[in-house]
Scaffold this motif. Structure first.
Motif, PDB file in Angstrom:
ATOM      1  N   VAL A 100       0.751  -1.111  -0.163  1.00 51.47           N
ATOM      2  CA  VAL A 100       0.048   0.020   0.062  1.00 51.47           C
ATOM      3  C   VAL A 100       0.836   1.223  -0.038  1.00 51.47           C
ATOM      4  O   VAL A 100       0.867   2.208  -0.828  1.00 51.47           O
ATOM      5  CB  VAL A 100      -0.919   0.063   1.222  1.00 51.47           C
ATOM      6  N   ALA A 101       2.066   1.276   0.918  1.00 53.68           N
ATOM      7  CA  ALA A 101       2.759   2.314   1.015  1.00 53.68           C
ATOM      8  C   ALA A 101       3.713   2.559  -0.279  1.00 53.68           C
ATOM      9  O   ALA A 101       3.882   3.726  -0.785  1.00 53.68           O
ATOM     10  CB  ALA A 101       3.795   2.228   2.057  1.00 53.68           C
ATOM     11  N   LEU A 102       3.992   1.612  -1.061  1.00 52.95           N
ATOM     12  CA  LEU A 102       4.652   1.504  -2.337  1.00 52.95           C
ATOM     13  C   LEU A 102       3.894   2.145  -3.428  1.00 52.95           C
ATOM     14  O   LEU A 102       4.141   2.989  -4.231  1.00 52.95           O
ATOM     15  CB  LEU A 102       5.042   0.084  -2.987  1.00 52.95           C
ATOM     16  N   ASP A 103       2.596   1.695  -3.350  1.00 52.37           N
ATOM     17  CA  ASP A 103       1.358   2.068  -4.501  1.00 52.37           C
ATOM     18  C   ASP A 103       1.159   3.580  -4.047  1.00 52.37           C
ATOM     19  O   ASP A 103       1.249   4.665  -4.858  1.00 52.37           O
ATOM     20  CB  ASP A 103       0.421   1.447  -4.256  1.00 52.37           C
ATOM     21  N   HIS A 104       0.990   4.139  -2.805  1.00 50.93           N
ATOM     22  CA  HIS A 104       0.943   5.475  -2.570  1.00 50.93           C
ATOM     23  C   HIS A 104       2.093   6.369  -3.178  1.00 50.93           C
ATOM     24  O   HIS A 104       1.779   7.314  -3.593  1.00 50.93           O
ATOM     25  CB  HIS A 104       0.664   5.488  -0.951  1.00 50.93           C
ATOM     26  N   ALA A 105       3.230   5.840  -2.683  1.00 50.09           N
ATOM     27  CA  ALA A 105       4.663   6.668  -3.105  1.00 50.09           C
ATOM     28  C   ALA A 105       4.686   6.841  -4.646  1.00 50.09           C
ATOM     29  O   ALA A 105       4.975   7.872  -5.090  1.00 50.09           O
ATOM     30  CB  ALA A 105       5.724   5.950  -2.643  1.00 50.09           C
ATOM     31  N   TYR A 106       4.255   5.710  -5.288  1.00 54.22           N
ATOM     32  CA  TYR A 106       4.300   5.810  -6.748  1.00 54.22           C
ATOM     33  C   TYR A 106       3.214   6.735  -7.158  1.00 54.22           C
ATOM     34  O   TYR A 106       3.531   7.693  -8.179  1.00 54.22           O
ATOM     35  CB  TYR A 106       3.975   4.401  -7.414  1.00 54.22           C
ATOM     36  N   ARG A 107       2.253   6.874  -6.954  1.00 51.95           N
ATOM     37  CA  ARG A 107       0.916   7.832  -7.201  1.00 51.95           C
ATOM     38  C   ARG A 107       1.405   9.225  -6.879  1.00 51.95           C
ATOM     39  O   ARG A 107       1.305  10.263  -7.663  1.00 51.95           O
ATOM     40  CB  ARG A 107      -0.352   7.200  -6.708  1.00 51.95           C
ATOM     41  N   ILE A 108       1.688   9.291  -5.602  1.00 49.49           N
ATOM     42  CA  ILE A 108       2.226  11.065  -5.428  1.00 49.49           C
ATOM     43  C   ILE A 108       3.297  11.272  -6.232  1.00 49.49           C
ATOM     44  O   ILE A 108       3.359  12.428  -6.535  1.00 49.49           O
ATOM     45  CB  ILE A 108       2.779  10.987  -3.733  1.00 49.49           C
ATOM     46  N   THR A 109       4.472  10.384  -6.338  1.00 44.66           N
ATOM     47  CA  THR A 109       5.575  10.651  -7.301  1.00 44.66           C
ATOM     48  C   THR A 109       5.118  11.014  -8.740  1.00 44.66           C
ATOM     49  O   THR A 109       5.646  11.980  -9.400  1.00 44.66           O
ATOM     50  CB  THR A 109       6.599   9.539  -7.217  1.00 44.66           C
ATOM     51  N   ARG A 110       4.484  10.166  -9.198  1.00 47.88           N
ATOM     52  CA  ARG A 110       3.781  10.250 -10.533  1.00 47.88           C
ATOM     53  C   ARG A 110       3.172  11.560 -10.770  1.00 47.88           C
ATOM     54  O   ARG A 110       3.366  12.342 -11.969  1.00 47.88           O
ATOM     55  CB  ARG A 110       2.902   9.058 -10.961  1.00 47.88           C
ATOM     56  N   ASP A 111       2.457  11.818  -9.946  1.00 49.45           N
ATOM     57  CA  ASP A 111       1.391  13.064 -10.180  1.00 49.45           C
ATOM     58  C   ASP A 111       2.456  14.302  -9.948  1.00 49.45           C
ATOM     59  O   ASP A 111       2.298  15.246 -10.613  1.00 49.45           O
ATOM     60  CB  ASP A 111       0.583  13.280  -9.019  1.00 49.45           C
ATOM     61  N   LEU A 112       3.385  14.342  -9.084  1.00 50.78           N
ATOM     62  CA  LEU A 112       4.625  15.405  -9.000  1.00 50.78           C
ATOM     63  C   LEU A 112       5.241  15.568 -10.360  1.00 50.78           C
ATOM     64  O   LEU A 112       5.439  16.686 -10.874  1.00 50.78           O
ATOM     65  CB  LEU A 112       5.366  15.215  -7.841  1.00 50.78           C
ATOM     66  N   PHE A 113       5.618  14.355 -10.747  1.00 46.84           N
ATOM     67  CA  PHE A 113       6.514  14.100 -11.824  1.00 46.84           C
ATOM     68  C   PHE A 113       5.669  14.862 -12.987  1.00 46.84           C
ATOM     69  O   PHE A 113       6.178  15.761 -13.798  1.00 46.84           O
ATOM     70  CB  PHE A 113       6.988  12.805 -12.273  1.00 46.84           C
ATOM     71  N   LEU A 114       4.313  14.471 -13.370  1.00 49.25           N
ATOM     72  CA  LEU A 114       3.733  14.946 -14.622  1.00 49.25           C
ATOM     73  C   LEU A 114       3.283  16.345 -14.204  1.00 49.25           C
ATOM     74  O   LEU A 114       3.162  17.020 -15.496  1.00 49.25           O
ATOM     75  CB  LEU A 114       2.451  14.222 -14.662  1.00 49.25           C
ATOM     76  N   SER A 115       2.987  16.825 -13.133  1.00 48.93           N
ATOM     77  CA  SER A 115       2.842  18.356 -13.105  1.00 48.93           C
ATOM     78  C   SER A 115       3.909  18.997 -13.202  1.00 48.93           C
ATOM     79  O   SER A 115       3.883  20.400 -13.829  1.00 48.93           O
ATOM     80  CB  SER A 115       2.175  18.561 -11.692  1.00 48.93           C
ATOM     81  N   GLU A 116       5.208  18.781 -13.129  1.00 44.47           N
ATOM     82  CA  GLU A 116       6.381  19.560 -13.299  1.00 44.47           C
ATOM     83  C   GLU A 116       7.341  19.074 -14.259  1.00 44.47           C
ATOM     84  O   GLU A 116       8.160  20.087 -14.638  1.00 44.47           O
ATOM     85  CB  GLU A 116       7.135  19.544 -11.880  1.00 44.47           C
ATOM     86  N   VAL A 117       7.232  18.034 -14.917  1.00 42.92           N
ATOM     87  CA  VAL A 117       8.133  17.520 -15.823  1.00 42.92           C
ATOM     88  C   VAL A 117       8.307  18.649 -17.022  1.00 42.92           C
ATOM     89  O   VAL A 117       9.713  18.786 -17.459  1.00 42.92           O
ATOM     90  CB  VAL A 117       7.888  16.395 -16.450  1.00 42.92           C
ATOM     91  N   ARG A 118       7.254  19.067 -17.709  1.00 41.88           N
ATOM     92  CA  ARG A 118       7.411  20.002 -18.641  1.00 41.88           C
ATOM     93  C   ARG A 118       8.265  21.205 -18.645  1.00 41.88           C
ATOM     94  O   ARG A 118       8.855  21.561 -19.253  1.00 41.88           O
ATOM     95  CB  ARG A 118       6.036  20.363 -19.094  1.00 41.88           C
ATOM     96  N   ASP A 119       8.056  21.881 -17.192  1.00 45.04           N
ATOM     97  CA  ASP A 119       8.923  22.948 -16.733  1.00 45.04           C
ATOM     98  C   ASP A 119      10.322  22.705 -16.574  1.00 45.04           C
ATOM     99  O   ASP A 119      11.211  23.652 -16.851  1.00 45.04           O
ATOM    100  CB  ASP A 119       8.176  23.740 -15.739  1.00 45.04           C
ATOM    101  N   ARG A 120      10.422  21.557 -16.018  1.00 49.45           N
ATOM    102  CA  ARG A 120      11.682  21.105 -15.745  1.00 49.45           C
ATOM    103  C   ARG A 120      12.722  20.653 -16.790  1.00 49.45           C
ATOM    104  O   ARG A 120      14.010  20.755 -16.593  1.00 49.45           O
ATOM    105  CB  ARG A 120      11.729  20.020 -14.651  1.00 49.45           C
ATOM    106  N   ILE A 121      12.253  20.300 -17.802  1.00 50.17           N
ATOM    107  CA  ILE A 121      12.962  19.799 -18.886  1.00 50.17           C
ATOM    108  C   ILE A 121      12.796  20.674 -20.295  1.00 50.17           C
ATOM    109  O   ILE A 121      13.330  20.494 -21.117  1.00 50.17           O
ATOM    110  CB  ILE A 121      12.889  18.253 -19.244  1.00 50.17           C
ATOM    111  N   ALA A 122      12.128  21.700 -19.765  1.00 50.59           N
ATOM    112  CA  ALA A 122      11.970  22.628 -21.033  1.00 50.59           C
ATOM    113  C   ALA A 122      13.348  23.153 -21.535  1.00 50.59           C
ATOM    114  O   ALA A 122      14.274  23.541 -20.513  1.00 50.59           O
ATOM    115  CB  ALA A 122      11.224  23.997 -20.558  1.00 50.59           C
ATOM    116  N   ALA A 123      13.593  23.422 -22.841  1.00 53.28           N
ATOM    117  CA  ALA A 123      14.708  23.656 -23.459  1.00 53.28           C
ATOM    118  C   ALA A 123      14.858  25.357 -23.231  1.00 53.28           C
ATOM    119  O   ALA A 123      14.222  25.870 -22.989  1.00 53.28           O
ATOM    120  CB  ALA A 123      14.716  23.331 -24.833  1.00 53.28           C
TER     121      ALA A 123
END
Length: 113
Positions: A90-113
Motif C-alpha cells: 500500500v505504501a509502495l503504491d501510494h509513493a508511486y502515485r504521489i511521485t507520478r503526480d508530481l512528475f507529471l505536473s512539473e516535468v514540462r517546466d523542468r526539462i524545457a529547453a
C-alpha cells in the motif's frame, strides 16, 4: 534539513531526456507509466514478489523516482529474506502515485529547453 524523502531526482530526469531526445523521452515516460501501473495492479498476486519488486525498482531508478525506488528496494530485500508479508504494498503504491503526480505536473517546466 528536511526529513521528507526526495521524490524525484530531476538531474537524472534531465540526463535521460538529453540521452534519448525529447521524442524518445516522451515514449520512455509513457512506457514507464504503463508498465509500472500494470505491475502495481498485480504485484500482490505475484508468484515471485522479489522479482516483481526488482522490476519496478529498476524502472523507477531509470526515470529518477528516488523515493519509490527506495521503497521497492526495501520490499525486494524483505522478500529476498523470506518476509514478503512485511512488504508494504500500500505504501509502495501510494509513493508511486504521489511521485507520478508530481512528475507529471512539473516535468514540462523542468526539462524545457
Amino acid at each position: 534539513m528536511s526529513d521528507q524523502p526526495t521524490l524525484i531526482d530531476w538531474t537524472k530526469v534531465q540526463d535521460l531526456c538529453e540521452d534519448v531526445g525529447r521524442d524518445g523521452f516522451d515514449e520512455v515516460v509513457e512506457l514507464f507509466l504503463e508498465e509500472v501501473e500494470t505491475a502495481l495492479q498485480t504485484i500482490g498476486m505475484a508468484e515471485d514478489l522479489e522479482a516483481a519488486l526488482h522490476f519496478v525498482k529498476g524502472c523507477a531508478l531509470n526515470i529518477g523516482f528516488d523515493h519509490f525506488t527506495d521503497l521497492a528496494a526495501q520490499g525486494e530485500r524483505l522478500a529476498a529474506r523470506g518476509l514478503p508479508d512485511q512488504v508494504d504494498l500500500v505504501a509502495l503504491d501510494h509513493a508511486y502515485r504521489i511521485t507520478r503526480d508530481l512528475f507529471l505536473s512539473e516535468v514540462r517546466d523542468r526539462i524545457a529547453a
